[in-house]
Scaffold this motif. Structure first.
Motif, short mmCIF file in Angstrom:
data_model
loop_
_atom_site.label_atom_id
_atom_site.label_comp_id
_atom_site.label_asym_id
_atom_site.label_seq_id
_atom_site.Cartn_x
_atom_site.Cartn_y
_atom_site.Cartn_z
N MET A 1 44.56 19.99 44.13
CA MET A 1 45.34 20.93 43.32
C MET A 1 44.39 22.01 42.78
O MET A 1 43.35 21.71 42.21
CB MET A 1 45.99 20.17 42.18
CG MET A 1 46.53 21.11 41.24
SD MET A 1 48.10 21.43 40.75
CE MET A 1 47.86 21.11 39.00
N THR A 2 44.75 23.27 42.98
CA THR A 2 43.88 24.37 42.56
C THR A 2 43.98 24.57 41.05
O THR A 2 45.08 24.64 40.49
CB THR A 2 44.34 25.66 43.28
OG1 THR A 2 44.31 25.44 44.68
CG2 THR A 2 43.43 26.82 42.92
N LEU A 3 42.84 24.64 40.41
CA LEU A 3 42.80 24.84 38.95
C LEU A 3 43.14 26.30 38.62
O LEU A 3 42.54 27.23 39.17
CB LEU A 3 41.40 24.52 38.42
CG LEU A 3 41.13 24.75 36.94
CD1 LEU A 3 41.89 23.71 36.10
CD2 LEU A 3 39.64 24.70 36.62
N ARG A 4 44.11 26.49 37.76
CA ARG A 4 44.47 27.85 37.33
C ARG A 4 43.61 28.23 36.12
O ARG A 4 43.57 27.50 35.12
CB ARG A 4 45.95 27.92 36.93
CG ARG A 4 46.89 27.83 38.12
CD ARG A 4 48.32 27.68 37.64
NE ARG A 4 48.78 28.87 36.93
CZ ARG A 4 49.18 29.98 37.54
NH1 ARG A 4 49.13 30.05 38.86
NH2 ARG A 4 49.59 31.02 36.85
N VAL A 5 42.91 29.36 36.26
CA VAL A 5 41.98 29.80 35.22
C VAL A 5 42.46 31.12 34.64
O VAL A 5 42.85 32.03 35.37
CB VAL A 5 40.55 29.98 35.82
CG1 VAL A 5 39.59 30.53 34.77
CG2 VAL A 5 40.04 28.65 36.39
N VAL A 6 42.43 31.23 33.32
CA VAL A 6 42.63 32.52 32.65
C VAL A 6 41.30 32.90 32.02
O VAL A 6 40.66 32.08 31.36
CB VAL A 6 43.74 32.46 31.58
CG1 VAL A 6 43.73 33.71 30.70
CG2 VAL A 6 45.12 32.30 32.24
N VAL A 7 40.87 34.13 32.27
CA VAL A 7 39.59 34.61 31.74
C VAL A 7 39.84 35.56 30.57
O VAL A 7 40.71 36.42 30.64
CB VAL A 7 38.76 35.32 32.83
CG1 VAL A 7 37.46 35.89 32.26
CG2 VAL A 7 38.45 34.34 33.97
N LEU A 8 39.06 35.36 29.50
CA LEU A 8 39.10 36.25 28.34
C LEU A 8 37.84 37.11 28.37
O LEU A 8 36.73 36.57 28.46
CB LEU A 8 39.12 35.44 27.03
CG LEU A 8 40.17 34.33 26.90
CD1 LEU A 8 40.02 33.65 25.54
CD2 LEU A 8 41.57 34.87 27.09
N ALA A 9 37.98 38.42 28.34
CA ALA A 9 36.81 39.31 28.35
C ALA A 9 37.14 40.57 27.55
O ALA A 9 38.26 41.07 27.60
CB ALA A 9 36.41 39.67 29.78
N SER A 10 36.12 41.10 26.87
CA SER A 10 36.30 42.32 26.06
C SER A 10 35.52 43.51 26.61
O SER A 10 35.69 44.62 26.13
CB SER A 10 35.81 42.07 24.62
OG SER A 10 36.46 40.97 24.04
N GLY A 11 34.61 43.25 27.55
CA GLY A 11 33.68 44.32 27.91
C GLY A 11 33.59 44.58 29.40
O GLY A 11 34.60 44.63 30.10
N THR A 12 32.34 44.68 29.87
CA THR A 12 32.07 45.08 31.27
C THR A 12 32.76 44.16 32.28
O THR A 12 33.32 44.59 33.27
CB THR A 12 30.55 45.02 31.51
OG1 THR A 12 29.90 45.65 30.41
CG2 THR A 12 30.17 45.69 32.81
N GLY A 13 32.68 42.86 32.02
CA GLY A 13 33.37 41.92 32.91
C GLY A 13 32.56 41.48 34.12
O GLY A 13 33.13 40.99 35.09
N SER A 14 31.23 41.59 34.07
CA SER A 14 30.45 41.18 35.26
C SER A 14 30.52 39.67 35.48
O SER A 14 30.48 39.19 36.62
CB SER A 14 29.01 41.65 35.13
OG SER A 14 28.29 40.87 34.20
N GLU A 28 41.62 29.22 40.93
CA GLU A 28 42.09 30.60 41.10
C GLU A 28 42.12 31.26 39.73
O GLU A 28 42.51 30.64 38.74
CB GLU A 28 43.49 30.64 41.73
CG GLU A 28 44.56 29.96 40.89
CD GLU A 28 45.98 30.30 41.33
OE1 GLU A 28 46.19 31.37 41.94
OE2 GLU A 28 46.88 29.48 41.04
N VAL A 29 41.68 32.51 39.68
CA VAL A 29 41.75 33.26 38.42
C VAL A 29 43.14 33.89 38.36
O VAL A 29 43.46 34.81 39.12
CB VAL A 29 40.64 34.34 38.36
CG1 VAL A 29 40.76 35.14 37.06
CG2 VAL A 29 39.26 33.69 38.46
N ALA A 30 43.97 33.32 37.48
CA ALA A 30 45.37 33.76 37.42
C ALA A 30 45.55 35.05 36.63
O ALA A 30 46.45 35.83 36.89
CB ALA A 30 46.21 32.66 36.78
N ALA A 31 44.68 35.27 35.64
CA ALA A 31 44.85 36.47 34.79
C ALA A 31 43.60 36.76 33.99
O ALA A 31 42.78 35.87 33.73
CB ALA A 31 46.02 36.25 33.83
#
Ligand code: GRF
Length: 198
Positions: A1-14, A28-31
């Motif tokens: 089962m693919t793990l759904r990931v939400v990323v929190l970022a405020s800046g450049t995002g590297s 998978e990065v969902a959002a």
């Protein structure tokens, strides 16, 4: 089962970008959820076809209202894991309660040394010969949650904040991708501040 990931970022995002690029199929990065409409991470998300939600504190009456809206924006994507990768605000009670022991953060210092928003600058100011990168589980404190992994980074003569921070980010990107892939494969558990990925 693919793990759904939400990323929190405020800046450049590297770091966010590294998570997108390193996709090994285990997650998978969902959002992307951000507090900053000018975040460079937004363009990275859009180029990758990843949904973006912007939840600006200034649009809410107070921090609790913002926190509630942030929890809702993240929850919309039903994440198995929330990754804070350069999110420059402390997560409030609603967010922590919505995703208990399922939020991790990457910090550019060897916690508990140099917590807070200026870790790289503080390490230089303290004359540290070594600093590093920490990935930890987020708790109610500021950079106080249980550590998952740390790796030292030498401070070199002549380092300024930008040079040292970029060298730390190289390590952060590798550690963060590795931790997310391990969590995707083995799960994440925290008992009495001890982290288990297995
Ligand atoms: C990272 O060093 C992270 O540890 C810190 O903010 C930086 C974000 O870098 N909290 P980027 O925006 O992903 O390049």
């Amino acid at each position: 089962m693919t793990l759904r990931v939400v990323v929190l970022a405020s800046g450049t995002g590297s770091l966010f970008h590294s998570l997108i690029e390193a996709g090994d199929g285990s997650y998978e990065v969902a959002a992307l959820v951000t507090d900053n409409p000018a975040a460079g991470a937004i363009a990275i998300a859009e180029a990758a076809g990843i949904e973006v939600r912007t939840v600006e504190p200034g649009n809410f009456a107070d921090r609790p209202e913002w926190d509630e809206a942030l929890a809702a924006a993240i929850g919309e994507f039903r994440p198995g894991l929330v990754v804070s990768a350069g999110f420059m605000r402390v997560l409030g009670a609603d967010v922590l309660a919505a995703f208990p022991d399922r939020i991790i953060n990457t910090h550019p210092a060897l916690l508990p040394a140099f917590p807070g928003a200026h870790a790289v600058r503080d390490a230089l100011a303290a004359g540290a010969r070594e600093t590093g990168s920490t990935v930890h589980v987020v708790d109610a404190g500021v950079d106080t949650g249980p550590v998952i992994v740390q790796e030292p980074v030498a401070v070199l003569p002549g380092d300024d904040e930008a040079a040292l921070h970029e060298r730390i980010k190289v390590v952060e990107r590798r550690l963060l991708v590795d931790v997310v892939q391990r969590i995707a494969k083995h799960g994440l558990a925290v008992h009495d501040r001890k982290v288990t990925i297995a």
